[in-house]
Design an enzyme around this catalytic site. Structure first.
Site, PDB file in Angstrom:
ATOM      1  N   GLN A   1      41.725  47.170  38.833  1.00 37.33           N
ATOM      2  CA  GLN A   1      43.028  47.015  39.639  1.00 37.33           C
ATOM      3  C   GLN A   1      42.690  45.988  40.682  1.00 37.33           C
ATOM      4  OE1 GLN A   1      44.941  50.799  40.136  1.00 37.33           O
ATOM      5  NE2 GLN A   1      43.906  51.647  38.437  1.00 37.33           N
ATOM      6  N   GLY A   2      43.867  45.492  41.226  1.00 30.49           N
ATOM      7  CA  GLY A   2      43.572  44.408  42.308  1.00 30.49           C
ATOM      8  C   GLY A   2      43.074  45.228  43.563  1.00 30.49           C
TER       9      GLY A   2
END
Lengths: 583, 186
Positions: B73-74
């Protein structure tokens, strides 16, 4: 997108997708991002305007491809995704506003159609049409009665009556027969649409629809029952809405109207509280935190507080096409995206230009948000119907300072001052030594020049040689042009009356020429009355008689009836005839 | 290392340990791939998005792998670089049906390859073009074109098309990785 290596390292956006033939013709108000299937991947919902007459479609994109397409009956004016209930899974409904209706789609299936309540009809108009139904009055009387109603009635006429007033007499009878049996009604049309959270701040809270109508009203709809919960009248037609707050607690609606004003509506007020007058039409409205950023038609971007105090103005290099808010929550970045007519996207944080992105075409709609699984996605559609998707880099950092260039380039260009050679220096030396003699000689020559000029002028006045009349009572102007290569030429005289108000009558034109060389069909004729200001082209045909390539001057005189001296004269130097002379 | 361990090592009973980093964007199938490679009694049924990272172990014929299964995830991607030093090999997983985020995967790969801890080490990189079973998936050739893998000159790399749910293509990739690591050691 072709960018240099240097540029690419500093670019803030990744080019995820570009489809120049996506055939998406839309505006920012008709683009929405929502997790329609509840699978964690946001879809793109676009209300495609098609050609504006047909091919209106609701298109849904997932990733780089379209997943579904629904035909719309009318032109969409707004597309939104909103949560209308608390059912699990939390899949939002899509609301498409077109005409007086809002079509609600759930799970991408038609679910509900909301119709705006009809407006009150003028009672006199109703009576008139009732009488028509009973065949008591004929079409012409109907027209007269409707016209008088239109001019003085305080309730506007219905569409049917207005249409009737436009008809030609022979079309009236069939129109009346066709429509007289139907009840008369008046409807309004939705101009813009937004959402307002009902009672929670969360992203996935139930929200109400806020509609602006052509009837100059803002209505707030209940999310479940679709009844009008609140209504505010405005002085003009709303075109852009920005909504914040919650319906049950406190909310604020900022409305940009067609009369170039911005109004702020609060929960407890029945009338707009603050009014901001812009100096031209608004083309986009975005709220950043508590300030309003509005784009104007004159290539300017203004910022106001909600109380109407002006904060700043930025002048843009090209007209604004559309505007959008870039709200990147995980990074706490809020900025305004402005798409310009020179295919650039400017990003403003406060008044600072923090990024400029070139696009392949002029962008007409902008939408920033979570698309697919990526938080910072910018979706744009272009004038040519293309779709551009850009993703904000994870490592992109926007500097606070203004990246707009400093002093203009022209400042660094050296002035073009001519150089001086030795010749100039010698000349100045000579001038220094013989200044007195030079001055005297020049003054004598000047006197002589004045004398000869005055003589020539007096002579011209005496013989009226000038093509501009010196007489103040008869200000005239004449010029002549010759066209053709011979032996026939077309001679056009342009005569103009230069006075402000007085027309000139009784003028004659005469030609003086060598009759062995030229022949003119009509060498003496009358001039029509000259109205001030207009140029009168008067044409004659000149035939060259000589075959030896001789040319001569033709004199044109403009005379007044009763006097023998010409008012003005033109000398036309005829060109050499290039054709064979007519024997 | 105790005497018994050394003895086991000489006799080939104890396998050599290798640290591997498993990287890739979120939802690309990293945890599913690692889960499939684990012994069948250690496999889990439900796979949820990884938070931060988790450490998993699996064994092949010749090696014992310790995998840092990172979250993609970012907001967790900046954790990756803290584990670059330990990594002796990299598994990079790509969702081949997600054409939109191929540029993001390429961007992350470029940042990875240009990181000082990775740039000058000749560590093998195994790419999995995952989710091959999906209808709109790109082929592994197309994925390697889009990621410009041909530009990686100083590292051994290999790309496998895989389907982590059925386990297709995983063994081929791990075998390649094992050969590379063995070749490096000798």
């Amino acid at each position: 997108m072709a960018e240099g290596g240097e540029n690419e390292a500093h670019a803030k956006w990744l080019d995820a997708h570009y489809d120049p033939v996506a055939n998406l013709f839309t505006f920012s108000s008709c683009v929405a991002l929502a997790d329609l299937q509840g699978d964690g991947e946001n879809k793109l919902v676009v209300g495609d305007l098609g050609t504006g007459l047909y091919n209106m479609k609701l298109k849904v994109y997932k990733g780089t491809s379209m997943v579904s397409e629904h035909t719309l009956i009318d032109l969409p004016t707004g597309v939104l995704a909103f949560l209308m209930d608390t059912n699990e899974p939390r899949t939002p409904a899509v609301a498409v506003a077109s005409g007086p209706y809002i079509y609600i789609y759930k799970n991408l299936r038609p679910y509900f159609k909301f119709t705006l309540p009809p407006l009150e009809v003028n009672s006199v108009e109703q009576d008139v049409w009732n009488q028509v139904k009973e065949d008591k009055i004929d079409p012409l009387t109907l027209k007269e009665m409707l016209e008088s109603l239109r001019d003085k009635g305080d309730v506007p006429l219905s569409v049917r009556s207005l249409r009737y007033l436009m008809l030609e007499p022979h079309e009236m009878e069939p129109f009346v027969n066709l429509h007289k049996l139907q009840p008369i009604k008046r409807q309004t049309v939705i101009a813009c649409m937004a959402t307002l959270n009902k009672n929670m701040v969360d992203e996935d809270a139930v929200s109400c629809l806020v509609i602006g109508t052509e009837n100059m009203e803002i209505c707030i709809l209940d999310p479940e029952a679709f009844t009008i919960q609140a209504k505010v009248n405005l002085p003009s037609v709303p075109v852009f809405l920005d909504v914040s707050g919650q319906f049950d607690v406190e909310f604020r609606i900022i409305v940009a109207c067609r009369n170039g004003n911005i109004y702020v509506i609060r929960r407890d007020l029945k009338r707009p509280r603050h009014c901001i007058e812009l100096n031209c039409q608004p083309v986009g409205l975005v709220r950043v935190n508590k300030n309003i950023v509005v784009g104007c038609g004159k290539e300017t971007l203004h910022s106001y507080t909600q109380k109407g105090k002006k904060l700043w103005t930025v002048y843009l290099p090209a007209p604004i096409m559309t505007m959008g808010l870039m709200d990147h929550k995980s990074r706490g970045l809020q900025a305004v995206l402005v798409a310009l007519g020179n295919s650039e996207i400017h990003l403003y944080r406060d008044k600072n230009l923090i990024n400029v992105t070139k696009t392949q075409d002029v962008v007409t709609s902008l939408c920033f948000g979570k698309y697919g699984r990526e938080d910072g996605t910018l979706i744009m559609t272009t004038k040519g119907g293309g779709l551009i998707i850009k993703i904000l880099k994870r490592t992109a950092i926007f500097e606070g300072k203004d990246t707009s260039p400093g002093p203009p380039l022209a400042q660094s260009i050296k002035l073009n001052v001519p150089k001086k050679t030795k010749l100039y220096v010698d000349q100045t030396l000579r001038e220094r030594e013989n200044a007195v003699a030079m001055h005297r000689t020049f003054q004598t020559d000047l006197c002589r020049l004045r004398l000869s000029a005055a003589r020539a002028y007096a002579k011209a006045l005496e013989t009226s040689l000038a093509p501009v009349s010196a007489d103040l009572a008869q200000p005239l102007k004449l010029n002549a042009t010759v066209q053709g290569i011979g032996p026939s030429f077309k001679l056009t005289l342009n005569v103009q009356n230069m006075s402000a108000t007085r027309p000139v009558i009784d003028l004659l034109i005469s030609f003086l020429y060598d009759e062995s060389l030229y022949s003119i069909k009509r060498s003496f004729f009358k001039v029509p009355m000259l109205v001030p200001g207009l140029i009168y082209p008067i044409e004659t045909f000149v035939q060259c008689l000589s075959d030896r390539g001789i040319s001569d001057t033709i004199k044109v005189f403009v005379l007044r009836v009763g006097t023998c001296s010409p008012l003005l004269t033109a000398h036309v130097n005829m060109p050499v005839s290039e054709g064979l002379a007519v024997g | 290392m105790g005497l018994f361990d050394k003895l086991a090592g000489w006799l080939g009973l104890k396998k050599k340990e290798v640290h591997v980093l498993c990287l890739g964007l979120d939802n690309s199938g990293k945890t599913t791939i690692i889960n499939y490679l684990k012994p069948s009694n250690a496999q889990v049924q439900d796979i949820v998005p990884t938070i931060g990272f988790s450490i998993e172990n699996f064994k092949t014929s010749g090696l014992s792998f310790t995998v840092f299964d990172m979250s993609g995830q970012g907001r967790y991607r900046n954790l990756w670089e803290h584990y670059y030093k330990e990594g002796q090999a990299i598994i990079f997983v790509i969702d081949s049906s997600d054409k939109l985020r191929m540029v993001v995967a390429k961007e992350e790969l470029d940042t990875l390859l240009n990181h000082p801890d990775i740039k000058h080490r000749r560590i093998p990189i195994l790419f999995f073009a995952n989710k091959m079973d999906l209808r709109d998936a790109l082929s592994s050739v197309k994925v390697s074109q889009m990621l410009r893998l041909e530009n990686i000159k100083d590292k051994a790399w290999h790309i496998c098309a895989s389907d982590a749910i059925k386990g297709e293509g995983l063994q081929e990739g791990v075998d390649w990785l094992q050969d590379q690591i063995k070749a490096m050691k000798t």
